[in-house]
Design a protein around this motif. Structure first.
Motif, PDB file in Angstrom:
ATOM      1  N   ALA A 184      12.221 100.087  39.905  1.00 44.96           N
ATOM      2  CA  ALA A 184      13.169  99.050  40.323  1.00 44.96           C
ATOM      3  C   ALA A 184      12.862  97.735  39.628  1.00 44.96           C
ATOM      4  O   ALA A 184      13.773  96.995  39.224  1.00 44.96           O
ATOM      5  N   ALA A 185      11.578  97.410  39.455  1.00 45.03           N
ATOM      6  CA  ALA A 185      11.202  96.152  38.810  1.00 45.03           C
ATOM      7  C   ALA A 185      11.633  96.134  37.345  1.00 45.03           C
ATOM      8  O   ALA A 185      12.080  95.100  36.827  1.00 45.03           O
ATOM      9  N   ALA A 186      11.505  97.279  36.665  1.00 44.93           N
ATOM     10  CA  ALA A 186      11.934  97.345  35.268  1.00 44.93           C
ATOM     11  C   ALA A 186      13.438  97.137  35.153  1.00 44.93           C
ATOM     12  O   ALA A 186      13.922  96.426  34.268  1.00 44.93           O
ATOM     13  N   ALA A 187      14.203  97.765  36.063  1.00 44.59           N
ATOM     14  CA  ALA A 187      15.661  97.594  36.052  1.00 44.59           C
ATOM     15  C   ALA A 187      16.039  96.154  36.377  1.00 44.59           C
ATOM     16  O   ALA A 187      16.933  95.571  35.750  1.00 44.59           O
ATOM     17  N   GLN A 188      15.355  95.551  37.345  1.00 49.08           N
ATOM     18  CA  GLN A 188      15.615  94.166  37.730  1.00 49.08           C
ATOM     19  C   GLN A 188      15.379  93.221  36.555  1.00 49.08           C
ATOM     20  O   GLN A 188      16.205  92.347  36.271  1.00 49.08           O
ATOM     21  N   ALA A 189      14.255  93.407  35.866  1.00 45.39           N
ATOM     22  CA  ALA A 189      13.929  92.526  34.747  1.00 45.39           C
ATOM     23  C   ALA A 189      14.964  92.636  33.631  1.00 45.39           C
ATOM     24  O   ALA A 189      15.348  91.634  33.018  1.00 45.39           O
TER      25      ALA A 189
END
Length: 246
Positions: free
Chosen positions: A31-36
């Protein structure tokens, strides 16, 4: 030795240990990779406009998702044609072991747009007091929007509008200052010389629009710019880019 085997806990020492479960990739990291990635896209598309505010939200991933722990840094990809607004799906990939998953999210873009302050009839000439600026989510305006209220002053509505209606492109038009078939003052100038002759407009035109006009003295057709009511400005006759043969 026999007495040692009889001691409490001895079996725990000699029994084989259970194999550890394979490591899985934390969902939070996906999720953090997609958010960034979506935040970077939003900043690239909208970051230069100080009046615009963006917000990125990633949908909660299914807790049942089990992917092997990635031995390399996660990478992201956006499908071709993805717009940095509204619902977006971003691909998150692992190179070793190879796997990929698409993570849905949303980019909300808030920006002041032109809205009617009061209800207005069709054909109304817009005054500044008829218009206000209100912040709206651009993802809810698929047909477009207008961001300059001053540029609409003097234009006429093509349809009736209720109060608090977002002005869309094409809802208002500049008033026609030249009508097809009417006589106009055809003004030509250049090199310190100014000439005015009578012409016939061959098309309707608003301020600043280009129209074709027939010079009634020479019968030649030229292109000019509407500069006022029944008034068109062109270059001197003979300038190739301004002159068309009938």
């Amino acid at each position: 030795m026999a007495c040692l085997l009889g001691l409490p806990g001895a079996l725990a020492v000699t029994a084989p240990t259970a194999s550890a479960a394979p490591a899985t990739q934390p969902l939070e990291s996906i999720a953090a990779a997609a958010q960034a990635r979506l935040e970077a896209e939003a900043a690239r598309r909208w970051g230069s406009d100080p009046a615009t505010e963006t917000e990125v939200r990633i949908n909660r991933l299914d807790a049942r998702l089990r992917l092997p722990a990635c031995a390399t840094a996660l990478s992201t990809v956006l499908p071709p044609g993805t717009r940095a607004i509204g619902a977006v799906a971003v691909g998150v990939r692992c190179a070793r072991p190879a796997w990929s998953v698409f993570v849905p999210g949303r980019i909300s873009v808030q920006k002041p747009v032109v809205v009617t302050a009061v209800s207005l009839p069709r054909g109304a000439a817009l005054a500044r007091g008829d218009l206000v600026m209100e912040r709206r989510d651009l993802s809810t305006l698929p047909a477009g929007y207008l961001a300059d209220a001053e540029a609409l002053v003097g234009q006429t509505l093509r349809r009736p509008l209720q109060a608090r209606t977002v002005l869309l492109p094409g809802m208002a038009a500049a008033p026609k200052l030249v009508a097809r078939g009417e006589r106009v003052a055809l003004q030509a100038g250049g090199g310190g010389i100014a000439v005015q002759v009578e012409g016939e407009a061959l098309a309707d035109g608003a301020l600043g629009e280009t129209v074709r006009v027939r010079n009634l003295a020479t019968r030649r057709v030229v292109q000019g710019t509407v500069s006022g009511p029944q008034r068109v400005v062109v270059g001197l006759p003979g300038i190739g880019k301004n002159v068309n043969q009938p």
